[in-house]
Structures are given as C-alpha cells and as structure tokens.
Design a protein around this motif. Sequence first.
Motif, PDB file in Angstrom:
ATOM      1  N   UNK A   3       0.857  -1.179   0.000  1.00 59.59           N
ATOM      2  CA  UNK A   3       0.000   0.000   0.000  1.00 59.59           C
ATOM      3  C   UNK A   3       0.896   1.233   0.000  1.00 59.59           C
ATOM      4  N   UNK A   4       0.619   2.175  -0.896  1.00 57.45           N
ATOM      5  CA  UNK A   4       1.440   3.375  -1.043  1.00 57.45           C
ATOM      6  C   UNK A   4       0.657   4.568  -0.504  1.00 57.45           C
ATOM      7  N   UNK A   5       1.276   5.301   0.412  1.00 59.79           N
ATOM      8  CA  UNK A   5       0.623   6.443   1.041  1.00 59.79           C
ATOM      9  C   UNK A   5       1.397   7.730   0.766  1.00 59.79           C
ATOM     10  N   UNK A   6       0.660   8.813   0.556  1.00 57.42           N
ATOM     11  CA  UNK A   6       1.199  10.170   0.558  1.00 57.42           C
ATOM     12  C   UNK A   6       0.567  10.854   1.758  1.00 57.42           C
ATOM     13  N   UNK A   7       1.349  11.056   2.814  1.00 54.01           N
ATOM     14  CA  UNK A   7       0.755  11.498   4.067  1.00 54.01           C
ATOM     15  C   UNK A   7      -0.114  10.382   4.613  1.00 54.01           C
ATOM     16  N   UNK A   8      -1.357  10.701   4.930  1.00 55.64           N
ATOM     17  CA  UNK A   8      -2.294   9.688   5.428  1.00 55.64           C
ATOM     18  C   UNK A   8      -3.223   9.168   4.339  1.00 55.64           C
ATOM     19  N   UNK A   9      -2.969   9.572   3.095  1.00 57.38           N
ATOM     20  CA  UNK A   9      -3.858   9.211   1.988  1.00 57.38           C
ATOM     21  C   UNK A   9      -3.317   8.013   1.217  1.00 57.38           C
ATOM     22  N   UNK A  10      -4.110   6.965   1.108  1.00 51.64           N
ATOM     23  CA  UNK A  10      -3.742   5.810   0.296  1.00 51.64           C
ATOM     24  C   UNK A  10      -3.913   6.179  -1.175  1.00 51.64           C
ATOM     25  N   UNK A  11      -2.812   6.166  -1.931  1.00 47.66           N
ATOM     26  CA  UNK A  11      -2.886   6.585  -3.329  1.00 47.66           C
ATOM     27  C   UNK A  11      -2.780   5.424  -4.308  1.00 47.66           C
ATOM     28  N   UNK A  12      -2.278   4.269  -3.843  1.00 50.53           N
ATOM     29  CA  UNK A  12      -2.105   3.154  -4.769  1.00 50.53           C
ATOM     30  C   UNK A  12      -1.925   1.860  -3.999  1.00 50.53           C
ATOM     31  N   UNK A  13      -2.417   0.775  -4.568  1.00 50.70           N
ATOM     32  CA  UNK A  13      -2.184  -0.567  -4.048  1.00 50.70           C
ATOM     33  C   UNK A  13      -1.514  -1.392  -5.130  1.00 50.70           C
ATOM     34  N   UNK A  14      -0.385  -2.013  -4.781  1.00 50.14           N
ATOM     35  CA  UNK A  14       0.353  -2.847  -5.728  1.00 50.14           C
ATOM     36  C   UNK A  14       0.228  -4.299  -5.279  1.00 50.14           C
ATOM     37  N   UNK A  15      -0.430  -5.118  -6.103  1.00 54.12           N
ATOM     38  CA  UNK A  15      -0.676  -6.508  -5.726  1.00 54.12           C
ATOM     39  C   UNK A  15       0.354  -7.469  -6.311  1.00 54.12           C
ATOM     40  N   UNK A  16       1.071  -7.018  -7.354  1.00 50.45           N
ATOM     41  CA  UNK A  16       2.074  -7.884  -7.972  1.00 50.45           C
ATOM     42  C   UNK A  16       3.342  -7.093  -8.235  1.00 50.45           C
ATOM     43  N   UNK A  17       4.478  -7.675  -7.904  1.00 53.59           N
ATOM     44  CA  UNK A  17       5.771  -7.071  -8.206  1.00 53.59           C
ATOM     45  C   UNK A  17       6.590  -8.074  -9.009  1.00 53.59           C
ATOM     46  N   UNK A  18       7.588  -7.558  -9.731  1.00 59.37           N
ATOM     47  CA  UNK A  18       8.463  -8.442 -10.497  1.00 59.37           C
ATOM     48  C   UNK A  18       9.477  -9.120  -9.580  1.00 59.37           C
ATOM     49  N   UNK A  19       9.948  -8.368  -8.588  1.00 64.41           N
ATOM     50  CA  UNK A  19      10.876  -8.921  -7.602  1.00 64.41           C
ATOM     51  C   UNK A  19      10.797  -8.062  -6.345  1.00 64.41           C
ATOM     52  N   UNK A  20      11.232  -8.624  -5.231  1.00 66.12           N
ATOM     53  CA  UNK A  20      11.207  -7.883  -3.971  1.00 66.12           C
ATOM     54  C   UNK A  20      12.257  -8.456  -3.035  1.00 66.12           C
ATOM     55  N   UNK A  21      12.808  -7.582  -2.190  1.00 67.15           N
ATOM     56  CA  UNK A  21      13.808  -8.009  -1.213  1.00 67.15           C
ATOM     57  C   UNK A  21      13.548  -7.270   0.093  1.00 67.15           C
ATOM     58  N   UNK A  22      13.323  -8.024   1.147  1.00 67.49           N
ATOM     59  CA  UNK A  22      13.102  -7.463   2.470  1.00 67.49           C
ATOM     60  C   UNK A  22      14.255  -7.907   3.361  1.00 67.49           C
ATOM     61  N   UNK A  23      14.972  -6.940   3.938  1.00 65.04           N
ATOM     62  CA  UNK A  23      16.158  -7.267   4.737  1.00 65.04           C
ATOM     63  C   UNK A  23      16.027  -6.657   6.123  1.00 65.04           C
ATOM     64  N   UNK A  24      16.120  -7.501   7.151  1.00 66.61           N
ATOM     65  CA  UNK A  24      16.081  -7.032   8.533  1.00 66.61           C
ATOM     66  C   UNK A  24      17.156  -7.747   9.331  1.00 66.61           C
ATOM     67  N   UNK A  25      17.857  -7.003  10.189  1.00 63.93           N
ATOM     68  CA  UNK A  25      18.886  -7.588  11.036  1.00 63.93           C
ATOM     69  C   UNK A  25      18.638  -7.216  12.487  1.00 63.93           C
ATOM     70  N   UNK A  26      19.263  -7.966  13.400  1.00 64.83           N
ATOM     71  CA  UNK A  26      19.128  -7.680  14.821  1.00 64.83           C
ATOM     72  C   UNK A  26      19.764  -6.349  15.193  1.00 64.83           C
ATOM     73  N   UNK A  27      20.655  -5.833  14.343  1.00 64.72           N
ATOM     74  CA  UNK A  27      21.331  -4.568  14.625  1.00 64.72           C
ATOM     75  C   UNK A  27      20.467  -3.360  14.268  1.00 64.72           C
ATOM     76  N   UNK A  28      19.277  -3.586  13.723  1.00 65.25           N
ATOM     77  CA  UNK A  28      18.371  -2.485  13.452  1.00 65.25           C
ATOM     78  C   UNK A  28      18.180  -2.151  11.996  1.00 65.25           C
TER      79      UNK A  28
END
Length: 219
Positions: A3-28
Amino acid sequence: MLEIYAGNTLIQTIKKVMSADLRETLQGEFTLSFTVMAKHALALKVRQVVKLEGQYFEIVQVSKSIQGSLPICSVLCEHVSYQLNHEMYMINEFDFTGDPAEGLSMVLAGTPFTAGVVDFTESVTMKINQDVSRRAALMQYIAILGGEIEYDGYKINIREHRGSIDYLPVMDSKNVTNVAVSHDSRENSSSYDISFFKLLNLSVGDNVQIVFNPLGVNV
C-alpha cells in the motif's frame, strides 16, 4: 500486497511485483526494495510511505530503466525509523536513570515513534552530552540494556531475545540450495550462510540448528 501512502492518503495498491527483497537484522537494519512494471509506478515518488504487513517504509529512491525491452521501475525503501537520523531530531543532552520503559519514551519524545514492549525492568542509566542523532541515541540505549530492537509500525520494542528459544532445524536437503561456512582467526568468529529454494517460516532472531556433514558443520 504493497500500500502506497502520501501522508495519510492511500494513493495506490500494488498486488504484484516483479521482484522484492526485504532485509532485517538484529542490529536495526530494515530495508525494502522492489521492482514493478513502469506503467504501474507512475504515481510513485520519493518520501511516500509503503505499508507491508503492518510495517512502514519510506521511499528513498525511484529508478526507471529499460530491461530486455521492458520499462521497469526499481524502488528502494528504508524503514520509517530511519527518519530518526534527520537533523530535526538531533539531541545534545540526555540524562536518565530509572525504569527502562520510561527511558525509552524519553528517548523517543518529540518524534513520530512511541515506546512499545520493553522486556527489561531493572533500572538503567544513560547520559548524552554531545550532538547525536536520535537513532544513534536509541541504539545506544538498547545496547546499554543488552536488548534487541523490534519494530511494530510506529512503535519501538526492546526485547531480551527475539525469535524462538528452541533450536529450529533448517537443513531440509530438498529446500537448501547453498551452504557456506567461514572461520576468521582475526575476529575469532565463524559465520554461516544458507540459501533456500522456498521461503521458510523463520523470523529475525530465531535460533537454528545447522547440520551438514560434508562440510563438518554441526552448530
């Protein structure tokens, strides 16, 4: 789904992507990157906010290019907590002794973030007498407690230990595509890297057991 927001306004929903990478570490560290067809990214701009599974990320870079005759858009996002690096949240004085939850609230005072779950109860002391970013102050506070940071939207949790206490087996041979181990005498450390064909039900902080006899690994 993004979900894409500009301020508090939802402007777009993306249901399909070509690729995605989510990276989280214990260091923050917590970042998100994804690519979509350019025609689905006409409204995307930097500083918009992306919501993914209850977490919020600020768009910091939007790049458009042609790849294999296809016009695509690549988007790089940082968790909204990176806003604590902004100059407007700098502090140069902090002196606290007391309850860890109360101290966290004081560290985050004047920012969009609030204190969430704090697993620690014993009195803590932190003093700051020079210019530092609010994010650096937050990380210093967590380090003094000996805890691990956990994001929950615009709440910051400090946990004694994230993830599972039990050791989870991860070496299903049908799903593992790569195993690597490295020993370094300079830092007296060992590191392990495993790649999987399919996603596993693992979270940051989970304890895992790695057994791979061809490399003599059992940790």
